[in-house]
Design an enzyme around this catalytic site. Structure first.
Site, short mmCIF file in Angstrom:
data_model
loop_
_atom_site.label_atom_id
_atom_site.label_comp_id
_atom_site.label_asym_id
_atom_site.label_seq_id
_atom_site.Cartn_x
_atom_site.Cartn_y
_atom_site.Cartn_z
N VAL A 1 1.09 6.81 22.14
CA VAL A 1 2.35 6.80 22.87
C VAL A 1 3.14 5.54 22.55
O VAL A 1 2.59 4.45 22.43
CB VAL A 1 2.14 6.90 24.40
CG1 VAL A 1 1.56 8.24 24.78
CG2 VAL A 1 1.24 5.79 24.91
N ASP A 2 4.44 5.72 22.40
CA ASP A 2 5.35 4.59 22.30
C ASP A 2 5.59 4.06 23.72
O ASP A 2 5.39 4.79 24.69
CB ASP A 2 6.66 5.05 21.67
CG ASP A 2 7.73 3.97 21.70
OD1 ASP A 2 7.43 2.85 21.28
OD2 ASP A 2 8.84 4.26 22.17
N LYS A 3 5.98 2.80 23.84
CA LYS A 3 6.22 2.24 25.17
C LYS A 3 7.64 2.51 25.64
O LYS A 3 7.86 3.21 26.63
CB LYS A 3 5.95 0.73 25.17
CG LYS A 3 6.21 0.08 26.54
CD LYS A 3 5.91 -1.40 26.51
CE LYS A 3 6.96 -2.18 25.73
NZ LYS A 3 8.29 -2.17 26.41
N THR A 4 8.61 1.99 24.91
CA THR A 4 9.98 2.03 25.37
C THR A 4 10.56 3.43 25.23
O THR A 4 10.56 4.02 24.16
CB THR A 4 10.84 1.04 24.56
OG1 THR A 4 10.25 -0.25 24.67
CG2 THR A 4 12.26 1.00 25.10
N ALA B 1 3.54 10.59 20.83
CA ALA B 1 4.66 10.79 21.74
C ALA B 1 5.60 9.60 21.63
O ALA B 1 5.18 8.45 21.79
CB ALA B 1 4.18 10.95 23.18
#
Length: 807
Positions: free
Chosen positions: A488-491, A693
């Site tokens: 998963v990406d954070k932002t 994601a």
């Protein structure tokens, strides 16, 4: 045109190459260090390995493209330093009539040809390898669409006439009805279905049976049998003719099958047109032209492909940076979210690097071009997305493998039936053999087998849309059920992806309340277009704070803004900006100003200082907030048994705070788009089935490289185009729903395939007359057609159960 411009067009600047591109794999190879070299057509080619050299030697023309034809998959080959050949970049935006476009089969990448067509191995429509910023016309899609609509218009009356003719009061003789059906069905089968018969013939020539072999045999057998029954009914045994001597016809089966297959081709080709949308979106990030500054100070607009290293370019507010380079004069705030995914613009001044495709949000500056054309970071991302997209194997591969055994078995059964009846059957032997063979081919027509997967997928996609899960391709839906690792990406994925005022700190002695401080800051920032300024103004509006008029407004690019508010001189900006005005000491840092106490919880933070009449009175803290649904979603995903890996371009401190709150132990921070893709590939190489994601342009390479790409519907178009699944509501809980849908769909498809094969296992022997000597069972083509229709209806009915699948 200036003298400098004239020199660009008449005297090309030549660069002595230090490396040569391996024409097989695309790697840049130093000639003195090449593993092998091959002479061809008077030219020496260098290779990174002996294997590449051997492949080239066997088929050199396959790997050579005429000058100007290089596209995404060919021109953008990385060098040892991550750069690419500048001389090939012009083909990216060249009009279609200036080049020949290469096409390849997504299932058999060894098939490469110029121009559209079909794969000689599997019959699948080829797709372009060379993607351009302009949308290219697809003549095959236009042709299939025309054939479908004409065929549908002719097939409908054939179907109604054959099934409901008497109900409509059309009291026609069997012979007259057969002739009418012949006239209507012949254009459908021979013109509408001509591409399928071509692929059928190609499958025979190349000895590669596939689904089109079955389609050609089934529709061809039904049509030819009906033609014989219409014009030569006496060749059929009396037991297969009515009291009037007419033999049954199956024009409706041949026409409807052809029309349905055409519909499938239209839908497939239409969907495939979108596969290059992500690459086009990336290409269009770069502006079409640049503002070139000549040595004498004059400014002119030149096409982007005429920009060369060393050129000085002006970039105005609101424009995208044309190429990679360095700021020489001026300052600004650059939105680099396409690279880092972070919403906070980065302040840039003279001496700082800027990247092509990033957005200049505020001030104007002059930059010096360093990396141009295919050497830019944007071009590197284009290459990564393009290669990852083509590396995916379609879901249909399994079906074609099965067909490789199924088709020869069906043909063999039909031949054996014909020979058995012709040699040992009752008189008329030939007629009995023909009827048995046709019955076998009709009952084995791949309607149920062909519908088993697409109908389930179609229903599942509709069900997912109601649950906020948009599925872009069937393979993603199938693979999602097998995923064990979620990256998963954070932002924008775990967080909201936009800055908000999280805290306001007022200093003692300043004489302002928090709302008063916010009013001053928002009043001044209202005249600014900076993203942080908009966040401050939005915060004031949310609190109902009334803004005041501003006089003598002035903005300092890369620093802050100032103006008169209610008789006071207000400065709003960075710590460095206030230091330059003597408001705070040069030794004071942002950490000193807020002490780390004004923000609770994880965030990507930015500090905005507020000074009134030369005195620092407070600090606004802006951060990117966690989505409200994120903790629940992460918990649910962990319960699903998924290993969660967080990747972000943000600082290590911010990433660690987010990971701590969400109890994510696998964290990679400060990663570039290229590295994100490499991490995903590494996880896959370790044997994991990986879903990625994300929501930003920087996530596109990783989304395309993963087994399943999942994009936030609130994210960028490039991320959405690169993903196989899109969460329309931007909520990670949608992944849990998507996995439930995936499991239900795969189970449904397996049921459909099992029924289709079971139907053939039982139906083919009966149609062939295997049980006739024992039980007297014989299946006429009419019953075979009915059984075929029943199998298709059963598959559709089973697929429709997915509409009620609990998510």
């Amino acid at each position: 045109m200036t003298s400098q411009d004239a020199s660009r067009t008449s005297i090309p600047i030549l660069h002595e190459p230090v490396r040569q591109k391996d024409p097989v794999c695309g790697m840049m190879v130093a000639p003195e260090k090449a593993a092998a070299k091959v002479e061809h057509a008077g030219k020496t080619y260098y290779f990174c390995s002996q294997g590449c050299a051997e492949r080239f030697s066997r088929e050199p023309e396959k790997f050579l493209v005429a000058p100007g034809t290089a596209g995404i998959g060919h021109a953008l080959a990385p060098s040892e330093h991550g750069t690419m050949q500048h001389s090939e970049v012009t083909a990216l935006r060249a009009p279609a009539d200036e080049k020949r476009i290469r096409y390849t089969c997504p299932m058999h990448p060894q098939i490469i040809r110029f121009g559209p067509g079909s794969c000689p191995i599997c019959g699948m429509a080829l797709e372009p390898m060379d993607v351009f910023a302009e949308v290219e016309a697809d003549p095959e899609y236009d042709s299939m669409r025309l054939r479908f609509w004409v065929s549908a218009a002719l097939s409908l009356p054939v179907l109604l006439l054959s099934m409901f003719g008497e109900s409509f009061g059309l009291h026609l003789t069997p012979a007259a009805r057969s002739v009418i059906e012949f006239v209507l069905a012949t254009p459908v089968v021979l013109w509408g279905g001509w591409p399928f018969f071509e692929r059928f013939w190609s499958s025979l020539v190349h000895r590669s049976p596939n689904m089109f072999t079955l389609i050609g045999l089934g529709t061809g057998a039904a049509y030819l049998d009906s033609v014989l029954a219409t014009f030569f009914p006496h060749v059929f045994p009396a037991s297969f003719r009515g009291t009037d001597g007419a033999a049954p016809v199956y024009f409706e089966a041949a026409a409807v099958i052809t029309t349905l297959v055409l519909l499938g081709q239209v839908l497939e080709l239409r969907a495939r047109q979108n596969t290059s949308g992500a690459i086009r979106a990336l290409l269009n990030l770069a502006p079409q032209q640049a503002h070139l500054l000549s040595p004498d100070g004059t400014e002119s607009d030149v096409p982007l492909d005429q920009v060369e290293p060393g050129d000085r370019l002006r970039v105005r507010p609101g424009e995208r940076v044309p190429v990679d380079g360095m700021i020489r004069e001026g300052a600004s705030a650059i939105d680099e979210s396409m690279l880092t995914g972070e919403p906070m613009p980065v302040e840039k001044a003279a001496g700082d690097k800027v990247t092509g495709g990033t957005l200049n949000t505020s001030g104007s500056f002059i930059m010096e071009a360093e990396r141009v054309g295919s050497e830019t970071m944007l071009a590197q991302i284009v290459k990564l997305v393009s290669e990852a997209q083509r590396s995916r194997a379609p879901l249909q591969r399994l079906a074609d493998k099965v067909s490789g055994y199924f088709v020869p078995a069906v043909v063999a059964a039909a031949v054996l039936a014909f020979l058995g009846w012709s040699l040992f059957g009752p008189e008329p032997r030939f007629a009995h053999g023909l009827v048995a063979a046709v019955a076998v081919l009709i009952i084995a027509c791949p309607c149920a087998l062909g519908l088993a997967t697409p109908v389930s997928i179609m229903v599942a996609v509709g069900r997912g849309a109601h649950a906020g899960v948009l599925v872009r391709n069937a393979e993603a839906l199938e693979t999602l059920a097998k995923v064990d690792t979620l990256v998963v990406d954070k932002t924008g994925t775990l967080t909201e992806g936009k800055p908000r005022v999280a805290a306001i700190s007022v200093f003692e002695g300043g004489g302002f309340s928090k709302d008063g401080l916010l009013r001053l800051a928002a009043s001044v920032e209202r005249a600014s277009e900076h993203p942080l300024a908009r966040a401050i103004v939005d915060a004031a509006k949310e609190k109902g704070v009334e803004l005041a008029e501003v006089t003598e407004f002035r903005a300092t690019p890369g620093g802050g803004v100032e103006g008169g508010v209610l008789g006071d001189r207000v400065l709003v900006g960075t710590t460095k900006f206030l230091q330059g005005r003597g408001v705070v000491s040069a030794t004071v840092s942002g950490q000193d100003l807020y002490g780390g106490d004004v923000v609770d919880g994880p965030a990507s933070m930015s500090l905005v200082c507020v000074a009134v009449n030369g005195k620092l009175v407070g600090v606004l803290v802006l951060r990117d907030m966690l989505r409200d649904s994120t903790p629940e979603a992460v918990h649910a995903l962990r319960k699903e048994g998924l290993r969660i890996v967080m990747l972000t371009g943000d600082r290590q401190e911010s990433a660690a705070m987010i990971a701590t709150q969400l109890r994510i132990t696998d964290v990679e921070s400060e990663v570039t788009p290229e590295r994100k893709g490499k991490i995903v590939k590494r996880l896959r190489a370790e044997g994991h089935t990986v879903a990625m994601a994300g929501d930003g342009i920087n996530d596109a390479p990783a989304l395309a490289a993963a087994d399943v790409g999942i994009a936030m519907g609130t994210g960028t178009d490039v991320a959405i185009e690169s993903a196989g699944i899109i969460l329309l509501k931007g909520d990670l809980r949608g992944i849990v729903r998507a996995r439930k849908l995936s499991r239900a769909t795969i189970g449904n498809i397996k049921q459909n395939l099992a029924f289709a094969f079971l139907y053939n296992v039982i139906g083919i022997p009966i149609a062939a007359g295997v049980f006739y000597p024992f039980f007297g069972w014989l299946l006429s083509p009419m019953l075979a057609s009915a059984a075929m229709s029943f199998s298709s209806v059963s598959v559709i009915a089973n697929a429709l159960r997915l509409r009620r699948a609990p998510l």
